[in-house]
Write a protein that holds these residues in place. Structure first.
Motif, PDB file in Angstrom:
ATOM      1  N   THR A 190     -45.542 -40.885  16.148  1.00  0.00           N
ATOM      2  CA  THR A 190     -44.407 -40.215  15.506  1.00  0.00           C
ATOM      3  C   THR A 190     -43.129 -40.470  16.302  1.00  0.00           C
ATOM      4  OG1 THR A 190     -45.864 -38.498  14.643  1.00  0.00           O
ATOM      5  CG2 THR A 190     -43.516 -37.972  14.749  1.00  0.00           C
ATOM      6  N   SER A 191     -43.229 -40.353  17.612  1.00  0.00           N
ATOM      7  CA  SER A 191     -42.082 -40.596  18.479  1.00  0.00           C
ATOM      8  C   SER A 191     -41.605 -42.047  18.356  1.00  0.00           C
ATOM      9  CB  SER A 191     -42.449 -40.278  19.923  1.00  0.00           C
ATOM     10  OG  SER A 191     -41.367 -40.521  20.770  1.00  0.00           O
ATOM     11  N   PHE A 192     -42.563 -42.974  18.304  1.00  0.00           N
ATOM     12  CA  PHE A 192     -42.175 -44.379  18.176  1.00  0.00           C
ATOM     13  C   PHE A 192     -41.531 -44.656  16.825  1.00  0.00           C
ATOM     14  CE2 PHE A 192     -42.881 -48.756  16.870  1.00  0.00           C
ATOM     15  CZ  PHE A 192     -42.087 -49.382  17.821  1.00  0.00           C
ATOM     16  N   ALA A 193     -41.994 -44.027  15.772  1.00  0.00           N
ATOM     17  CA  ALA A 193     -41.382 -44.224  14.455  1.00  0.00           C
ATOM     18  C   ALA A 193     -39.913 -43.789  14.478  1.00  0.00           C
ATOM     19  CB  ALA A 193     -42.155 -43.453  13.384  1.00  0.00           C
ATOM     20  N   ARG A 194     -39.638 -42.662  15.122  1.00  0.00           N
ATOM     21  CA  ARG A 194     -38.247 -42.204  15.249  1.00  0.00           C
ATOM     22  C   ARG A 194     -37.435 -43.180  16.089  1.00  0.00           C
ATOM     23  NH1 ARG A 194     -40.636 -36.696  15.879  1.00  0.00           N
ATOM     24  NH2 ARG A 194     -40.693 -37.189  18.099  1.00  0.00           N
ATOM     25  N   PHE A 195     -38.038 -43.660  17.187  1.00  0.00           N
ATOM     26  CA  PHE A 195     -37.362 -44.621  18.056  1.00  0.00           C
ATOM     27  C   PHE A 195     -37.080 -45.920  17.305  1.00  0.00           C
ATOM     28  CE2 PHE A 195     -37.726 -48.310  20.879  1.00  0.00           C
ATOM     29  CZ  PHE A 195     -36.654 -48.071  21.710  1.00  0.00           C
ATOM     30  N   ARG A 196     -38.021 -46.363  16.499  1.00  0.00           N
ATOM     31  CA  ARG A 196     -37.860 -47.612  15.739  1.00  0.00           C
ATOM     32  C   ARG A 196     -36.652 -47.509  14.804  1.00  0.00           C
ATOM     33  NH1 ARG A 196     -42.854 -50.336  12.806  1.00  0.00           N
ATOM     34  NH2 ARG A 196     -42.635 -51.855  14.465  1.00  0.00           N
ATOM     35  N   ILE A 197     -36.536 -46.410  14.086  1.00  0.00           N
ATOM     36  CA  ILE A 197     -35.391 -46.215  13.188  1.00  0.00           C
ATOM     37  C   ILE A 197     -34.098 -46.175  13.989  1.00  0.00           C
ATOM     38  CG2 ILE A 197     -34.289 -44.569  11.611  1.00  0.00           C
ATOM     39  CD1 ILE A 197     -37.205 -43.849  10.706  1.00  0.00           C
TER      40      ILE A 197
ATOM     41  N   LEU B 149     -29.893 -57.097  20.946  1.00  0.00           N
ATOM     42  CA  LEU B 149     -31.049 -56.884  21.813  1.00  0.00           C
ATOM     43  C   LEU B 149     -31.914 -55.714  21.347  1.00  0.00           C
ATOM     44  CD1 LEU B 149     -32.455 -58.041  24.272  1.00  0.00           C
ATOM     45  CD2 LEU B 149     -31.096 -56.520  25.700  1.00  0.00           C
ATOM     46  N   SER B 150     -31.331 -54.740  20.682  1.00  0.00           N
ATOM     47  CA  SER B 150     -32.128 -53.596  20.230  1.00  0.00           C
ATOM     48  C   SER B 150     -33.188 -54.018  19.222  1.00  0.00           C
ATOM     49  CB  SER B 150     -31.250 -52.497  19.648  1.00  0.00           C
ATOM     50  OG  SER B 150     -30.652 -52.912  18.452  1.00  0.00           O
ATOM     51  N   PHE B 151     -32.907 -55.051  18.437  1.00  0.00           N
ATOM     52  CA  PHE B 151     -33.903 -55.527  17.463  1.00  0.00           C
ATOM     53  C   PHE B 151     -35.098 -56.158  18.179  1.00  0.00           C
ATOM     54  CE2 PHE B 151     -29.742 -56.005  15.247  1.00  0.00           C
ATOM     55  CZ  PHE B 151     -29.906 -54.955  14.361  1.00  0.00           C
ATOM     56  N   PHE B 152     -34.816 -56.976  19.191  1.00  0.00           N
ATOM     57  CA  PHE B 152     -35.892 -57.587  19.973  1.00  0.00           C
ATOM     58  C   PHE B 152     -36.591 -56.542  20.840  1.00  0.00           C
ATOM     59  CE2 PHE B 152     -32.942 -61.098  19.150  1.00  0.00           C
ATOM     60  CZ  PHE B 152     -33.808 -61.985  18.533  1.00  0.00           C
ATOM     61  N   GLY B 153     -35.809 -55.608  21.379  1.00  0.00           N
ATOM     62  CA  GLY B 153     -36.385 -54.543  22.204  1.00  0.00           C
ATOM     63  C   GLY B 153     -37.325 -53.643  21.421  1.00  0.00           C
ATOM     64  N   GLU B 154     -36.989 -53.411  20.168  1.00  0.00           N
ATOM     65  CA  GLU B 154     -37.866 -52.592  19.313  1.00  0.00           C
ATOM     66  C   GLU B 154     -39.203 -53.283  19.118  1.00  0.00           C
ATOM     67  OE1 GLU B 154     -40.038 -51.843  15.868  1.00  0.00           O
ATOM     68  OE2 GLU B 154     -38.561 -53.454  15.780  1.00  0.00           O
ATOM     69  N   ARG B 155     -39.200 -54.590  18.884  1.00  0.00           N
ATOM     70  CA  ARG B 155     -40.453 -55.341  18.706  1.00  0.00           C
ATOM     71  C   ARG B 155     -41.262 -55.344  20.000  1.00  0.00           C
ATOM     72  NH1 ARG B 155     -42.474 -54.895  14.651  1.00  0.00           N
ATOM     73  NH2 ARG B 155     -43.897 -56.538  15.212  1.00  0.00           N
TER      74      ARG B 155
ATOM     75  N   TYR C 112     -30.038 -42.453  20.112  1.00  0.00           N
ATOM     76  CA  TYR C 112     -30.974 -43.515  20.490  1.00  0.00           C
ATOM     77  C   TYR C 112     -31.566 -43.244  21.880  1.00  0.00           C
ATOM     78  CZ  TYR C 112     -32.443 -48.062  22.280  1.00  0.00           C
ATOM     79  OH  TYR C 112     -33.155 -49.076  22.866  1.00  0.00           O
ATOM     80  N   VAL C 113     -30.727 -42.887  22.839  1.00  0.00           N
ATOM     81  CA  VAL C 113     -31.198 -42.627  24.207  1.00  0.00           C
ATOM     82  C   VAL C 113     -32.122 -41.410  24.235  1.00  0.00           C
ATOM     83  CG1 VAL C 113     -30.470 -41.903  26.523  1.00  0.00           C
ATOM     84  CG2 VAL C 113     -29.294 -43.775  25.380  1.00  0.00           C
ATOM     85  N   ILE C 114     -31.797 -40.377  23.494  1.00  0.00           N
ATOM     86  CA  ILE C 114     -32.653 -39.185  23.443  1.00  0.00           C
ATOM     87  C   ILE C 114     -34.023 -39.539  22.860  1.00  0.00           C
ATOM     88  CG2 ILE C 114     -32.975 -36.954  22.286  1.00  0.00           C
ATOM     89  CD1 ILE C 114     -29.874 -36.605  22.602  1.00  0.00           C
ATOM     90  N   LEU C 115     -34.047 -40.330  21.797  1.00  0.00           N
ATOM     91  CA  LEU C 115     -35.327 -40.721  21.188  1.00  0.00           C
ATOM     92  C   LEU C 115     -36.093 -41.694  22.086  1.00  0.00           C
ATOM     93  CD1 LEU C 115     -34.240 -40.956  17.469  1.00  0.00           C
ATOM     94  CD2 LEU C 115     -35.521 -39.132  18.601  1.00  0.00           C
TER      95      LEU C 115
END
Length: 137
Positions: A17-24, A108-114, A78-81
């Protein structure tokens, strides 16, 4: 008895759940940062100098003054998530700094998310979770 945090099982559902929020948040932050970069290019690069387009510079100043705080707010969310995910995964401090850095460099956020997705999946498969006890053998 005190159990070290690395041996305590992770809560897989809370992590996912936390990762889903972070991904968005990663995707939204990446787009917001690209918009900010485009605004800055228009403000300082295309319309910022003396010449033909000087009259529209005030427009880009106005757009920049509106979008910059919005982007700042998006980055704070973003930092909080990222912090929430970091705490749930019990990663080290360098990983948190890396997650924060992903939101600072355009694209970089797109690559960092992956990359983060791969790390989460790898850790969940390798480390014990609360849900492991519920799964049939």
């Amino acid at each position: 008895m005190i159990v070290a945090s690395s041996t305590r099982p992770l809560d897989e559902m809370a992590v996912r759940t936390s990762f889903a929020r972070f991904r968005i948040a990663s995707i939204v932050e990446g787009i917001a940062l690209l918009v900010l970069v485009a605004i800055m290019v228009m403000r300082y690069g295309v319309y910022g100098g003396e010449g033909l387009f000087t009259s529209t510079s005030a427009t880009w100043d106005q757009i920049s003054s509106v979008w910059s705080p919005i982007h700042g707010l998006i980055y704070m969310v973003y930092v909080i998530l990222a912090f929430d995910l970091w705490m749930r995964m019990r990663w080290g401090l360098p990983r948190m700094l890396l997650l924060m850095f992903f939101g600072v460099v355009p694209v970089l956020s797109f690559f960092g998310e992956r990359w983060t997705h791969q790390q989460v999946e790898s850790d969940l498969s390798r480390r014990p979770t609360l849900q492991d006890q519920e799964r049939p053998a």
